[in-house]
Scaffold this active site. Structure first.
Site: not given
Lengths: 668, 668
Positions: A68, A155-156, A187, A408, A458, A466, A470
């Protein structure tokens, strides 16, 4: 250089940024003003780059994760003399068609190493780039590849979960040439970080195997000392650089008011006063601009030295390195896949497409030395490891396989970074259902148009016991929805090889290979080298006469479609079967091809063990769909197919019902 | 109780689990065998619960985050005498229709507090449950709500990024009654954890404000001592319980071979030998079963004591608590929304739907005291805070607003936990583009059928300059693809209030409110109380005569559709406009309603600033779509709409072209 000049250089960033945001009427002045000192020190004293050759392969990579604050990067590129960003582009910040978009967009201008904005992604990209650097270094040596990766994170970025996956992986792999510069301004949009977070970030990074340093982010010498220490470490390093957001804006600095809106004319004037910057907007005094341009020029010295070293490297290595950096596939690639397809034609194995993928990969990896495999802890299930891909470990980067761990999202973001770095084609694996976990990174790969390959196995209720958590049901539709994403769902070993070929040949798009857990017969028995999957959809089984019915199917359901056709043909109903390995590639065909392929049989049926959404494009609103209406269930795969009515019998019954309706209508 | 009996009790879990996996032919024996001691200590000595009243509100919550080890939970429920899980259900593990699915499925059996399997989600749910407990405690007092939340987490849970978001939030909010029991077995599917991770988890948790303990996970007294210490802490606690995966299986324990497949007859026999367990499968000796049942019975004492305390509470508080736990909305809710709609009808404001949402929430929050708001650090953009919702802070849980931080995934998982706990309706906010970040948790909310509401603003290119990374394009389609997910996209302030009403009234589904950043006129001018959005799609503007054209639209594009209709009507072309606030609710209408609503005009046009996928359900393959074909761009919103051709003029032009085609065909 005197300290005041350095301050003025940093102030040039501050006012270019704040003035551009002001002119655009929107944007984020706080970060560029706060991090201007960090950027000035990094770019004038450490970063190895060259504005005249921005794509020089051994440059340091600078990842602007806190996207940003894009004006920081654009200001740097302008000040340093990158040709794509003239002052006019700075003035056109955030306008349609400009190179200076609201967030840095990869491909808009040289010097933008990756698209950022969705927080934490840059952190993951940087880990991938740093890993790519080590892998290429292990292959080509210090003379060819030996550089640092810096990421400016906010921070984000550190609050997003993806950052944990990224830093844990980097710490584990001891990527010592990776340096995070944390713009520690305390901040966020809602106010102080302390509203929502009390994490001791330095201790957290140390727990993940990093060196953690802190410095005053406005003290140039302190910043420089920290970077020196970071460069000397045998671990990746976090530098917590304490800054004041909106530094210089007397009333808004240090508060969320400086974060995401223009300062306003009054505050901007007050900042000019406070920082003794009397110059009008977009007007950088020549003595300051000259100093910046000099830094840009100086940097080219290292590029020239590298070129001299590179020229000494033996021709074969040089050629291989250049081929890999261009992204060209090696010769012999197509032939190897043709051989593989012919072998499948002969042997006609009944195997899962995940197994077929492993077999195809065995051929590919033997020839394409730049593939780097991996899995998010499902190696044996995704079948992504072959005999060529030994694991990469901390300190030994000669391997070609990454144990990404159960991460992932971090995996997909790191793969993006590896592809962006260049010189390699990352592929990896997880279950298709868990594509949801890495979706933000998949989207960025599609937006950037980069070549990463995700093996996602899968791929339906066919995974069986499962159960619904899944079993992907909506994932095929959801992934096909992403623009520029190639979603392949091959039906057998031959199509699997074809889809792999397409995934590797498409340089400007990421690919997903949705593969079955369960065994499937070889269905493609035509013996020619044409890649029929390249059409996206094609007639795999023609009707015996003038077709009355068309059955469209993908992956494991093509077998069902072909069995249904057999039964229908036996009942005297000419039926054609269309395999649809890729909706996206089908859409790229000519209107004629598409019209002819869809055909004009009155009865159109699609079979896919997922939801209907998207299929009306082929079968129309009136078409019949045999698939899923909701979530799956836990049970043996074959029973689930019967339970949910995804069978050849269900297809035949639907056809018979419709034929009866048509006949009744004809009689009436 | 002697130690041998406790060991035998733990062994009962081990063999029930391993035998059930063996019988099913698939499953995960390693975790139940490894964590049996932890579970035995927790359930027999600490957990407050009651098998005869599994839904007793002040019970401790046990979250089984490492859901693949589901047989551990099923074994516990059987042994403790929960009525839903008899021995027959244990024998039917992983079969269609059984309550004992491959992973624990919420709603299948009492005692399963949440659906787990996708790793890390349970950790997030547990944080939400622990937060819910504190919020309700602050409201109703210690006599009514005062319990602990335990989560059994595995290595995979801790590697997933969502765990970082969850633990950082829990540490920040000092949720001291939250205890994570980490089954620290050092093994994942690919092999040793050390293949992919070197994190010092205890230090990491401490950095996030947790107490971190360690113990031998097979030493009952050590486990008990750790839990005692945890309960006494003023911070949440991680207990790293060192275990051996597949404990008791002489050849496979301690390796990945014990993780995810049946042990096999031979190894199972050897385990029986090793643990001195001569009993046949599913046959628990009565002296052991009796001890387990006794633990179950003993637990009911605390429930009865709570009931006695609860009976002493004043009637009004009791009634309110019971209403909230039932999930009923308070009386006056519907009336308040009717009043609001009438006011909007009168005032006809031109405001963004995110603003309309805030105004509706102001009314809702005044009456519905159980709403708990929040945002992932976009409070001012999502407009999710109202005058009633003061922030919840560490140690003061009387507020109704959570600053979730930049943690969309952790937020959504925590919201799931809050809804599952009961007594509250969590709603929260982020940008629609970032629905991707929390998608795995959204999916689980839909699968479980729980009431959480996600305010997702900035729902199209209408967000403007932030550009393609922040502009949702495929997200509407991708969210609509999730079964049982209510995706609302209201067109104005009236529809926004209606969609909020539907979101709150639908107890068995999560909702997403996709809201505009930009201002929109009030379009719904009919003055009656019917919730027309409840139909999913309805005619908002009829044609003046027999309609030749239908325009379907959602959200901010309904204004465009209505303007196009105005132009077409002026040109003498009767045109109707259909607003489609929810595809999912439309699908639930009768076939007659759907047919009539779609109508039979030859020209059907849809307008939505997203991709076409899914729209053929309404307009058919031949219909015309005005929307997006790819990613967005950075620029002012109004310019972007023109740039991408999403305008009334584009709609009119498309109609004219088709009418010309029809007329030519009619002449021919």
């Amino acid at each position: 250089m005197t300290t005041p000049m350095r301050q003025m250089m940093a102030n040039a960033i501050r006012f270019l940024s704040a003035d551009a945001v002001e002119a655009a009427g929107s944007g984020h002045p706080g970060l560029p003003m706060g991090a201007a000192d960090i950027a000035t020190v990094l770019f004038t004293r450490f970063l190895t780059f060259d504005p005249t050759r921005p794509d020089w392969p051994d440059r340091d990579r600078f990842v602007f994760s806190a996207g940003h604050g894009s004006m920081l990067l654009y200001s740097l590129l302008y000040l340093l003399g990158y040709r794509d960003i003239g002052i006019d582009e700075i003035k056109r910040f955030r306008q349609i068609g400009s190179k200076t978009a609201g967030h840095p967009e990869y491909g808009h201008a040289a010097g933008i190493e990756t698209t950022t904005g969705p927080l934490g992604q840059g952190a993951g990209n940087a880990v991938g780039m740093a890993l790519a650097e080590r892998i290429l270094n292990a292959k080509f040596g210090d003379d060819v590849v030996d550089h640092y990766t810096y990421a400016l994170v906010g921070d984000g970025c550190l609050m997003e979960g993806i950052s944990q996956e990224a830093i844990a992986l980097a710490g584990h792999l001891k990527l010592s040439k990776l340096i995070f510069l944390w713009d520690d301004n305390g901040i966020t949009i809602d106010g102080k970080v302390s509203l929502a977070d009390s994490t001791n970030q330095r201790e957290r990074f140390e727990a993940c195997g990093w060196q953690a340093l802190a410095c005053d982010g406005h003290d140039h010498e302190a910043i420089a000392a920290a970077i020196e220490t970071a460069k000397a470490s045998d671990r990746p390093t976090l530098i917590a650089a304490k800054t004041t957001i909106g530094f210089g804006a007397p009333n808004k600095s240090g508060t969320e008011k400086a974060h995401g809106s223009p300062l306003g004319a009054e505050e901007l004037a007050a900042a000019r006063e406070a920082l003794d910057w009397p110059h009008p907007p977009f007007d950088i005094p020549s003595e300051i601009l000259d100093q910046w341009r000099l830094a840009g020029l100086r940097s080219s010295v290292r590029r020239k030295a590298w070129e001299a070293r590179f020229a000494e490297v033996d021709a074969e290595t040089r050629g291989e390195f250049e081929r890999r950096m261009r992204g060209d596939l090696p010769s012999g690639f197509t032939q190897a896949l043709h051989r593989f397809k012919r072998r499948m034609n002969e042997e006609r194995p009944k195997i899962a497409t995940r197994k077929a993928s492993e077999m195809a990969l065995e051929e590919i990896n033997a020839i394409v030395s730049e593939t780097i495999g991996g899995s998010a802890d499902l190696t044996g299930s995704n079948n992504t490891r072959t005999s060529q891909t030994l694991p990469i470990t901390a300190g030994d980067y000669t391997g070609r396989y990454v144990h990404y761990g159960i991460r992932e999202h971090g995996m997909a973001a790191a793969m993006n970074g590896m592809a962006l770095h260049g010189g390699m084609i990352p592929y990896s694996g997880t279950f298709l259902a868990f594509s949801d976990y890495c979706r933000p990174a998949l989207r960025l790969a599609a937006l950037m148009g980069i070549r990463v390959v995700h093996v996602m196995t899968h791929d339906s209720i066919g995974l069986g016991e499962d159960g619904p958590t899944h079993q992907p049901v909506e994932q095929l539709a959801a992934l096909r929805a992403i623009p520029n994403m190639l979603v392949f769902r091959p039906a057998d070993a031959v199509e699997t090889a074809e889809c792999w070929q397409l995934a590797l040949q498409n340089r400007a798009a990421p690919s997903i290979l949705a593969l079955s857990r369960q065994a499937l017969p070889t269905l493609r028995l035509d013996e020619h080298d044409e890649n029929r999957s390249a059409r996206g959809a094609y007639e795999i089984d023609p009707a015996s006469g003038e077709a009355r019915v068309t059955i469209y199917a993908t992956g494991s359901e093509v077998e069902i479609a072909i069995e249904a056709r057999r039964q229908l043909e036996r009942a005297g109903i000419p039926t054609r079967v269309v395999s649809v390995p890729s909706f996206e590639l089908f859409r790229r065909q000519t209107a004629e091809y598409r019209r002819a392929l869809i055909g004009d049989t009155s009865i159109k049926i699609a079979v896919e063990a997922g939801i209907r959404q998207g299929w009306d494009e082929l079968i129309g609103r009136e078409g019949h769909f045999v698939g899923m209406n909701g979530f799956g269930a836990s049970g043996p795969a074959s029973e689930l197919y019967r339970h949910f009515g995804i069978t050849a019998e269900a297809v035949v019954a639907a056809v018979m019902e419709r034929l009866a309706g048509e006949d009744a209508a004809a009689r009436a």
